[in-house]
Motif scaffolding. Structure first.
Motif, PDB file in Angstrom:
ATOM      1  N   ASN A  16       1.023  24.139   9.559  1.00 26.49           N
ATOM      2  CA  ASN A  16       0.769  24.459  10.964  1.00 26.49           C
ATOM      3  C   ASN A  16       0.021  23.369  11.709  1.00 26.49           C
ATOM      4  OD1 ASN A  16      -1.822  24.743   9.952  1.00 26.49           O
ATOM      5  ND2 ASN A  16      -1.939  26.952  10.276  1.00 26.49           N
ATOM      6  N   LEU A  17      -0.346  22.281  11.004  1.00 29.37           N
ATOM      7  CA  LEU A  17      -1.037  21.162  11.660  1.00 29.37           C
ATOM      8  C   LEU A  17      -0.712  19.876  10.918  1.00 29.37           C
ATOM      9  CD1 LEU A  17      -3.210  20.229  13.796  1.00 29.37           C
ATOM     10  CD2 LEU A  17      -4.892  20.466  11.948  1.00 29.37           C
ATOM     11  N   VAL A  18      -0.354  18.825  11.660  1.00 33.24           N
ATOM     12  CA  VAL A  18      -0.195  17.499  11.069  1.00 33.24           C
ATOM     13  C   VAL A  18      -0.991  16.498  11.894  1.00 33.24           C
ATOM     14  CG1 VAL A  18       2.100  17.954  10.114  1.00 33.24           C
ATOM     15  CG2 VAL A  18       1.898  16.942  12.406  1.00 33.24           C
ATOM     16  N   THR A  19      -1.460  15.450  11.226  1.00 30.65           N
ATOM     17  CA  THR A  19      -1.979  14.294  11.944  1.00 30.65           C
ATOM     18  C   THR A  19      -0.825  13.324  12.133  1.00 30.65           C
ATOM     19  OG1 THR A  19      -2.661  13.210   9.899  1.00 30.65           O
ATOM     20  CG2 THR A  19      -4.273  14.623  10.973  1.00 30.65           C
ATOM     21  N   LEU A  20      -0.777  12.679  13.275  1.00 35.83           N
ATOM     22  CA  LEU A  20       0.403  11.891  13.640  1.00 35.83           C
ATOM     23  C   LEU A  20      -0.036  10.579  14.286  1.00 35.83           C
ATOM     24  CD1 LEU A  20       3.560  11.887  13.913  1.00 35.83           C
ATOM     25  CD2 LEU A  20       3.240  12.905  16.183  1.00 35.83           C
ATOM     26  N   GLY A  21       0.615   9.483  13.868  1.00 35.88           N
ATOM     27  CA  GLY A  21       0.463   8.218  14.569  1.00 35.88           C
ATOM     28  C   GLY A  21      -0.705   7.353  14.141  1.00 35.88           C
ATOM     29  N   ILE A  22      -1.346   7.651  13.024  1.00 35.76           N
ATOM     30  CA  ILE A  22      -2.552   6.908  12.654  1.00 35.76           C
ATOM     31  C   ILE A  22      -2.291   5.406  12.582  1.00 35.76           C
ATOM     32  CG2 ILE A  22      -4.209   6.512  10.784  1.00 35.76           C
ATOM     33  CD1 ILE A  22      -4.177   9.482  10.237  1.00 35.76           C
ATOM     34  N   PHE A  23      -1.149   5.029  12.027  1.00 38.26           N
ATOM     35  CA  PHE A  23      -0.834   3.606  11.899  1.00 38.26           C
ATOM     36  C   PHE A  23       0.379   3.246  12.760  1.00 38.26           C
ATOM     37  CE2 PHE A  23      -2.960   4.769   7.872  1.00 38.26           C
ATOM     38  CZ  PHE A  23      -4.103   3.992   8.036  1.00 38.26           C
TER      39      PHE A  23
END
Length: 648
Positions: A61-68
């Motif tokens: 239900n949650l992702v982290t996106l775009g860190i790199f």
């Protein structure tokens, strides 16, 4: 440097009230946050479609996106391409997956170093680091900060109202690689500015740094440099101040981006992920500027003490914002790739590790990463979807855990039951304690872990507090190696005991003030009265064991050194009691000693009589229900028990 790169550190020490922002984030969730670091730029459309189906199956239900994602989003200076990110945010929103969107500033694209080589960090020996890895930037560089702020502004403006956006992730693992900051000329100028703000005059700095020793007296600010490579021991006060400065400069980078997000997306909370507890950053100084604390946890499956070390770290994270739930933003489903020997997590271990975080206050269980990379430096780091695909033990366990966490939805926003015992942790003291030319080496983290372990093994809950925390809330306070001690802090500890608290202080404490100048009149300086003793000499042994020559001045001897003389003492003072450990007892003796101390203080286990290897922690839901989480590290089992869970 300030967030705009103009100099100074105004505002860093303040706090921010963001409870409303956090409420909006929690309103997006129906259960504990679950997911991982999603890097779809590494894959093509066919994989993207499969990702959404697998996320649904796993209960993500949650992702982290775009860190790199900086180089993908800004492939050339000022030329932005958001089409890839638009598509992924839209796809995730349609699937009901919330996004913790990164500002992408952890790893600049190679063109920044090519056009502005002055943004690259320099080591103490003059070596300049280069691109090809990550975090290849000088924290004091106004050029780096301006490019990072510009990218953050573009991201915030474009996605402020996107339905997927639930949380901002600023940077990534600050201080993980450039942990001792940078020694370039820009950093040197920023260090001088920081020192001007701290001391006001060169004369005041000379006094604080004791520069009459070794003819180090400075006549102008321009004579002062960062602690670069030198023929012998560097000035210890200079070293400690440089570590303070380094933490503050990285915080200023974070705040520069946060200021943009607060202006453009004022209702979206922000976080950044801290690395496993280390001396790099003063986390108590950082915490007020995070809406929610986030942490990356990578216990070694080969380490028999990993569970206790992890519990300590989780107790630190919970303590950063006085018991507020925090987020486990990264962990490995199985093996990592950066140790000499990367052991896998056996069946059930990932589940146990995840529930341990929840037991210690986490409201989110996320992994690095969602899909295992095909290439690059971390291709052998395990992921929720391994190289072998979803028909694997790892993905089956990931799916089972997602369903299990979702079944305990009321744990979201519940709080761990307040502990009666606390451990005092202080980063400026850590920095001062581990400088050069001391009677013997003292490892601050290992000392803190040794004190914490005696409570952990007895299943006694323990909070972690700063020197200016609410000490009166605790019956028992453990203070390992508080070498650097201000008179104000000494007075607070004395008042704590006088008011009825039980204080345990370990050796090499109360030695210097906050500028690393020795308290005269006998060790442990301003703690002599409350401890009822004087340490006349340090007597470290050839095997590295610590010992001291202690003269009793009201305290009673509890344990003696083998050759005689007090080693552990007890002193009744006011309505409380102060204990002193003039040595590091072996684990068995430390456990027996702290069992006695906490019994006298009225501090009990969460559940009495547990076998070794079993831990129980209690969370209290919004409805007032107590939920016990029983973690059995012997067989990896986890039990969630509901109902009345009062102390036994």
């Amino acid at each position: 440097m300030t967030p705009d790169g103009t100099g100074g550190t105004d505002g860093i020490g303040g706090s921010s009230d963001s409870s409303g922002n956090l409420d909006r984030f929690y309103d997006r969730l129906t259960s504990l946050a679950y997911g991982g670091d999603y890097n779809p730029e590494q894959w093509g459309p066919d994989v993207h479609a499969e990702d959404i189906e697998l996320m649904r199956a796993a209960g993500v239900n949650l992702v982290t996106l775009g860190i790199f994602g900086w180089a993908t989003t800004e492939p050339t200076p000022g030329a932005y391409d958001f089409t890839w990110l638009d598509a992924h945010l839209d796809r995730l929103a349609a699937a009901g997956v919330a996004v913790c969107l990164a500002t992408m500033t952890a790893s600049p694209p190679p063109w920044l170093a090519r056009l502005h080589p002055e943004t690259l960090p320099v080591l103490a020996d003059g070596t300049r680091l280069h691109p090809g890895s990550r975090q290849h930037w000088c924290p004091s560089s106004p050029v780096f900060r301006s490019h990072a702020v510009r990218l953050t502004e573009r991201l915030a403006t474009r996605y402020a109202d996107h339905p997927a956006l639930a949380l901002w992730h600023i940077g990534n693992e600050y201080g993980c690689h450039i942990s001792r900051h940078c020694h370039c000329e820009v950093s040197t100028a920023a260090f001088r500015d920081w020192l001007r703000e701290r001391y006001g005059t060169v004369d005041a700095l000379n006094d604080a740094w004791s520069t009459t020793f070794w003819s180090q007296r400075y006549g102008t600010w321009e004579e002062i440099h960062t602690p670069r490579a030198a023929p012998s021991f560097r000035n210890p006060a200079q070293q400690a101040d440089f570590l303070r400065f380094s933490s503050d400069e990285l915080l200023a980078c974070y705040l520069a981006e946060k200021a943009v997000l607060a202006r453009v997306t004022p209702h979206t909370p922000v976080t950044t992920n801290f690395v496993p507890v280390a001396k790099t950053l003063d986390l108590f100084r950082w915490a007020p500027h995070l809406d929610v604390v986030s942490y990356d946890s990578y216990p070694d499956p080969h380490d028999p003490d990993a569970a206790q070390r992890t519990a300590f770290s989780y107790d630190v994270m919970r303590g950063l914002k006085a018991g507020q739930p925090w987020m486990l933003l990264e962990q490995a489903p199985s093996a990592v790739n950066w140790r000499a020997h990367n052991g896998r997590k056996p069946p059930g271990r990932m589940r146990l590790d995840s529930w341990q975080a929840v037991a210690h206050g986490a409201d989110a269980v996320l992994f690095f990463q969602w899909r295992q990379s095909r290439g690059g430096a971390e291709k052998f780091q395990s992921a929720m979807v391994p190289h072998a695909g979803p028909e694997t033990r790892t993905f089956r366990e990931v799916t089972e855990l997602g369903a299990e966490l979702a079944a305990h939805a009321d744990l979201l926003r519940s709080r761990p039951e307040r502990a009666d015992a606390a451990l005092l942790l202080d980063w400026p003291n850590w920095w001062a304690l581990e400088t050069d030319a001391h009677p013997s080496e003292v490892d601050y983290l290992e000392g803190a872990l040794a004190h914490h372990k005696a409570l952990y093994d007895a299943s006694v809950a323990c909070d972690v507090v700063p020197v200016d925390g609410d000490l009166a809330a605790y019956r028992l306070l453990l203070v390992p190696h508080l070498y650097s001690l201000s008179l104000d802090t000494a007075a607070r500890l004395t008042d704590y005991v006088r008011g009825g608290g039980t204080l345990v202080v370990s050796y090499f404490s109360g030695i210097t003030d906050e500028h690393d100048r020795v308290h005269l009149g006998g060790y442990p300086g301003p703690l002599r009265e409350v401890l009822g003793l004087t340490v006349e000499e340090f007597d470290p042994r050839p095997d590295g064991a610590w010992a001291e020559e202690i003269r009793l001045e009201g305290a009673e001897q509890v344990l003696a050194y083998d050759e005689g003389g007090p080693a552990v003492t007890r002193h009744e003072y006011g309505r409380g009691t102060a204990w002193y450990l003039g040595l590091r007892p072996d684990p068995k003796t430390m456990r027996e000693l702290l069992d006695r101390v906490r019994a006298e203080a009225g501090v009990s286990p969460v559940v009495a009589g547990l076998p070794e290897g079993v831990q129980v922690r209690t969370r209290v839901t919004a409805a007032g229900e107590r939920v016990r989480l029983r973690l059995d590290h012997r067989d990896g089992s986890v039990t969630v028990e509901r109902g009345q869970a009062s102390r036994q």
